[in-house]
Design a protein around this motif. Structure first.
Motif, PDB file in Angstrom:
ATOM      1  N   PHE A 159       0.834  -1.205   0.000  1.00 36.27           N
ATOM      2  CA  PHE A 159       0.000   0.000   0.000  1.00 36.27           C
ATOM      3  C   PHE A 159       0.867   1.253   0.000  1.00 36.27           C
ATOM      4  CE2 PHE A 159      -2.242   3.292   2.529  1.00 36.27           C
ATOM      5  CZ  PHE A 159      -3.308   3.530   1.673  1.00 36.27           C
ATOM      6  N   GLU A 160       1.879   1.256   0.836  1.00 37.47           N
ATOM      7  CA  GLU A 160       2.751   2.428   0.917  1.00 37.47           C
ATOM      8  C   GLU A 160       3.522   2.639  -0.381  1.00 37.47           C
ATOM      9  OE1 GLU A 160       3.537   2.573   5.752  1.00 37.47           O
ATOM     10  OE2 GLU A 160       5.070   1.702   4.442  1.00 37.47           O
ATOM     11  N   ASP A 161       4.012   1.540  -0.959  1.00 39.29           N
ATOM     12  CA  ASP A 161       4.750   1.651  -2.221  1.00 39.29           C
ATOM     13  C   ASP A 161       3.851   2.123  -3.356  1.00 39.29           C
ATOM     14  OD1 ASP A 161       6.988   0.760  -0.906  1.00 39.29           O
ATOM     15  OD2 ASP A 161       6.893  -1.287  -1.688  1.00 39.29           O
ATOM     16  N   THR A 162       2.585   1.703  -3.319  1.00 38.79           N
ATOM     17  CA  THR A 162       1.661   2.015  -4.403  1.00 38.79           C
ATOM     18  C   THR A 162       1.091   3.426  -4.302  1.00 38.79           C
ATOM     19  OG1 THR A 162       1.028  -0.315  -4.596  1.00 38.79           O
ATOM     20  CG2 THR A 162      -0.483   1.306  -5.554  1.00 38.79           C
ATOM     21  N   THR A 163       0.785   3.852  -3.082  1.00 42.69           N
ATOM     22  CA  THR A 163       0.048   5.108  -2.910  1.00 42.69           C
ATOM     23  C   THR A 163       0.861   6.271  -2.377  1.00 42.69           C
ATOM     24  OG1 THR A 163      -0.626   4.601  -0.630  1.00 42.69           O
ATOM     25  CG2 THR A 163      -2.021   3.746  -2.417  1.00 42.69           C
ATOM     26  N   GLY A 164       1.961   5.987  -1.704  1.00 44.32           N
ATOM     27  CA  GLY A 164       2.750   7.053  -1.092  1.00 44.32           C
ATOM     28  C   GLY A 164       2.295   7.419   0.309  1.00 44.32           C
ATOM     29  N   GLU A 203      -9.479  10.877   2.409  1.00 44.04           N
ATOM     30  CA  GLU A 203      -8.946  10.482   1.105  1.00 44.04           C
ATOM     31  C   GLU A 203      -8.035   9.271   1.232  1.00 44.04           C
ATOM     32  OE1 GLU A 203      -9.896  11.631  -1.834  1.00 44.04           O
ATOM     33  OE2 GLU A 203     -11.332  12.887  -0.738  1.00 44.04           O
ATOM     34  N   GLY A 204      -7.218   9.267   2.270  1.00 49.11           N
ATOM     35  CA  GLY A 204      -6.359   8.115   2.501  1.00 49.11           C
ATOM     36  C   GLY A 204      -7.149   6.867   2.834  1.00 49.11           C
ATOM     37  N   ALA A 205      -8.251   7.049   3.576  1.00 43.75           N
ATOM     38  CA  ALA A 205      -9.113   5.912   3.912  1.00 43.75           C
ATOM     39  C   ALA A 205      -9.714   5.302   2.650  1.00 43.75           C
ATOM     40  CB  ALA A 205     -10.215   6.365   4.869  1.00 43.75           C
ATOM     41  N   LYS A 206     -10.175   6.144   1.733  1.00 44.22           N
ATOM     42  CA  LYS A 206     -10.724   5.635   0.475  1.00 44.22           C
ATOM     43  C   LYS A 206      -9.651   4.876  -0.306  1.00 44.22           C
ATOM     44  CE  LYS A 206     -12.333   9.516  -1.205  1.00 44.22           C
ATOM     45  NZ  LYS A 206     -13.012  10.424  -2.166  1.00 44.22           N
ATOM     46  N   ALA A 207      -8.438   5.410  -0.296  1.00 42.31           N
ATOM     47  CA  ALA A 207      -7.342   4.743  -1.008  1.00 42.31           C
ATOM     48  C   ALA A 207      -7.065   3.365  -0.421  1.00 42.31           C
ATOM     49  CB  ALA A 207      -6.081   5.612  -0.952  1.00 42.31           C
ATOM     50  N   PHE A 208      -7.182   3.241   0.908  1.00 41.35           N
ATOM     51  CA  PHE A 208      -6.938   1.938   1.540  1.00 41.35           C
ATOM     52  C   PHE A 208      -8.023   0.934   1.161  1.00 41.35           C
ATOM     53  CE2 PHE A 208      -7.429  -1.170   4.950  1.00 41.35           C
ATOM     54  CZ  PHE A 208      -6.146  -1.680   5.005  1.00 41.35           C
ATOM     55  N   ILE A 209      -9.289   1.359   1.212  1.00 39.65           N
ATOM     56  CA  ILE A 209     -10.379   0.465   0.821  1.00 39.65           C
ATOM     57  C   ILE A 209     -10.195   0.020  -0.634  1.00 39.65           C
ATOM     58  CG2 ILE A 209     -12.860   0.301   0.384  1.00 39.65           C
ATOM     59  CD1 ILE A 209     -12.306   0.277   3.316  1.00 39.65           C
ATOM     60  N   ASP A 210      -9.854   0.969  -1.501  1.00 35.85           N
ATOM     61  CA  ASP A 210      -9.626   0.639  -2.912  1.00 35.85           C
ATOM     62  C   ASP A 210      -8.530  -0.414  -3.053  1.00 35.85           C
ATOM     63  OD1 ASP A 210     -11.505   2.535  -3.622  1.00 35.85           O
ATOM     64  OD2 ASP A 210     -10.031   4.072  -4.155  1.00 35.85           O
ATOM     65  N   PHE A 211      -7.443  -0.217  -2.298  1.00 35.57           N
ATOM     66  CA  PHE A 211      -6.302  -1.118  -2.421  1.00 35.57           C
ATOM     67  C   PHE A 211      -6.600  -2.498  -1.850  1.00 35.57           C
ATOM     68  CE2 PHE A 211      -2.397  -3.000  -0.731  1.00 35.57           C
ATOM     69  CZ  PHE A 211      -1.647  -3.080  -1.902  1.00 35.57           C
ATOM     70  N   LEU A 212      -7.387  -2.551  -0.778  1.00 37.03           N
ATOM     71  CA  LEU A 212      -7.616  -3.812  -0.063  1.00 37.03           C
ATOM     72  C   LEU A 212      -8.272  -4.877  -0.939  1.00 37.03           C
ATOM     73  CD1 LEU A 212      -7.293  -5.092   2.756  1.00 37.03           C
ATOM     74  CD2 LEU A 212      -9.570  -4.218   3.322  1.00 37.03           C
ATOM     75  N   ILE A 213      -9.003  -4.466  -1.982  1.00 37.20           N
ATOM     76  CA  ILE A 213      -9.666  -5.462  -2.832  1.00 37.20           C
ATOM     77  C   ILE A 213      -9.025  -5.567  -4.221  1.00 37.20           C
ATOM     78  CG2 ILE A 213     -11.872  -5.498  -1.629  1.00 37.20           C
ATOM     79  CD1 ILE A 213     -12.944  -3.440  -3.535  1.00 37.20           C
ATOM     80  N   THR A 214      -7.822  -5.005  -4.370  1.00 37.33           N
ATOM     81  CA  THR A 214      -7.083  -5.186  -5.621  1.00 37.33           C
ATOM     82  C   THR A 214      -6.523  -6.594  -5.687  1.00 37.33           C
ATOM     83  OG1 THR A 214      -5.009  -4.403  -4.627  1.00 37.33           O
ATOM     84  CG2 THR A 214      -6.420  -2.753  -5.735  1.00 37.33           C
ATOM     85  N   ASP A 215      -6.119  -7.010  -6.873  1.00 35.39           N
ATOM     86  CA  ASP A 215      -5.506  -8.330  -7.038  1.00 35.39           C
ATOM     87  C   ASP A 215      -4.280  -8.475  -6.145  1.00 35.39           C
ATOM     88  OD1 ASP A 215      -7.409  -8.317  -9.006  1.00 35.39           O
ATOM     89  OD2 ASP A 215      -6.084  -8.937 -10.629  1.00 35.39           O
ATOM     90  N   GLU A 216      -3.466  -7.413  -6.071  1.00 31.22           N
ATOM     91  CA  GLU A 216      -2.213  -7.470  -5.310  1.00 31.22           C
ATOM     92  C   GLU A 216      -2.469  -7.761  -3.833  1.00 31.22           C
ATOM     93  OE1 GLU A 216      -1.696  -5.359  -9.029  1.00 31.22           O
ATOM     94  OE2 GLU A 216      -3.098  -5.035  -7.359  1.00 31.22           O
TER      95      GLU A 216
END
Length: 346
Positions: free
Chosen positions: A60-65, A278-291
């Motif tokens: 998550f940190e590498d992907t979003t900053g 905004e960061g919370a939305k980014a985490f939810i988005d990332f949590l269900i990605t393939d990665e």
């Protein structure tokens, strides 16, 4: 509040241990540094070194900053409890691990806000979303069905139904977990309520002689099982996959019953008034990605909700999915929990 979830309001003053930092009760919504950080309240097995938390954090940190900070609240009930206490001055951005049994409490407390992720289409099984209310107050990230795990090297036959477990040959042969302090424990209560209805207490009266012990948590109970203390333990259909993957054995098997099985769906939600929305939305988005979802099976030992993520081979051979999914009203389960604990203490 659900009494089975650790007497929530009676123990919430126990401080959560932060995974990386501790922070005070100041308003951080306008703090530039806080806008670079996403704070997630989670349970211990998720953030532990063997759980999915550390790898998800790095990706998550590498992907979003963003910087991701876990706050280890030990158990899911305390995740919810702490958020309730902080409702007027929220410190977390995300609550993680709120499941379909705790959903009603989270909704009633009005501590979460709905958010439908831009990646929501990756969850093609609509029943997973519906299990958590259907309105994206919580976004599912994993799921599994409760089941009994059977030691095939034991001297007792494998049971074929819940009713079988009350037979004399299973006297002191079953390990359960306390429904007030354990998700599988609460899941088993919900299972019996769903199958036996108002006669659930008659069932538990018949089951009582079969119970060797009721462990306060899953790890303690499952540990006794793997040490050979009893041939049966309540867990998940996916539990045998761990033994296949890391111990190269199919000795422990999930037993499917014709009565059907209760499903647990775990979700993550955005806190109302989150300091970093905004960061919370980014985490939810990332949590269900393939990665992120690829990490779930071999760390959570649950099914990923992202339908495009392939299951590891150990799941294909040793984690049968229950063919019937049952549901139980959470208020009935709360009432049943109290009655069952009273029965077993007599």
């Amino acid at each position: 509040m659900n009494t089975r979830y650790f007497g929530l309001l009676s123990i919430i003053m126990v401080l959560c241990n932060t995974y990386s930092i501790a922070f005070g009760a100041k308003d951080t919504s306008l703090d530039p540094e806080r806008q670079k950080e996403v704070v997630v309240y989670a349970y211990d097995s998720f953030v532990s070194e063997w759980g999915p938390g550390p790898e998800i954090k790095k990706l998550f940190e590498d992907t979003t900053g963003y910087t991701l900070t876990y706050v280890d609240c030990s158990v899911t009930g305390q995740v919810l409890s702490r958020a309730i206490i902080e409702r007027d001055n929220p410190q977390a951005d995300i609550l993680l691990g709120i499941d379909n049994q705790l959903y009603a409490s989270a909704k009633d407390q009005k501590i979460l806000i709905p958010y439908k992720s831009k990646n929501a289409a990756k969850i093609t099984d609509e029943t997973l979303v519906e299990s958590l209310g259907g309105f994206w107050l919580l976004t599912p990230y994993d799921y599994g069905e409760f089941a009994f795990i059977y030691d095939t090297q034991s001297s007792v036959p494998a049971p074929t139904s819940l009713q079988d477990l009350t037979k004399p040959e299973y006297n002191k042969k079953i390990i359960l977990m306390d429904p007030r302090t354990s998700t599988p424990g609460a899941g088993f209560v919900a299972w019996t309520v769903s199958v036996f209805g108002e006669a659930y207490l008659d069932y538990w009266t018949s089951l009582k002689p079969s119970i060797l012990t009721m462990s306060p948590n899953w790890s303690g109970g499952y540990g006794l099982f793997t040490k050979g203390e009893a041939p049966l333990v309540i867990s998940y259909t996916t539990s045998p996959a761990y033994h296949v993957e890391y111990e190269n054995t199919d000795r422990f098997q999930a037993i499917l019953f014709d009565e059907g099985h209760i499903r647990q769906v775990e979700g993550a939600g955005i806190v109302k008034g989150a300091p970093n929305y905004e960061g919370a939305k980014a985490f939810i988005d990332f949590l269900i990605t393939d990665e992120a979802q690829r990490i779930i099976p071999l760390t959570q030992w649950m099914y990923p909700v992202n339908s495009s993520v392939p299951l590891p081979k150990c799941f294909e051979t040793s984690a049968p999915q229950a063919h019937t999914i049952l549901h139980a009203d959470t208020k009935k389960v709360d009432k049943a929990t109290n009655a069952i604990i009273n029965l077993l203490s007599q």
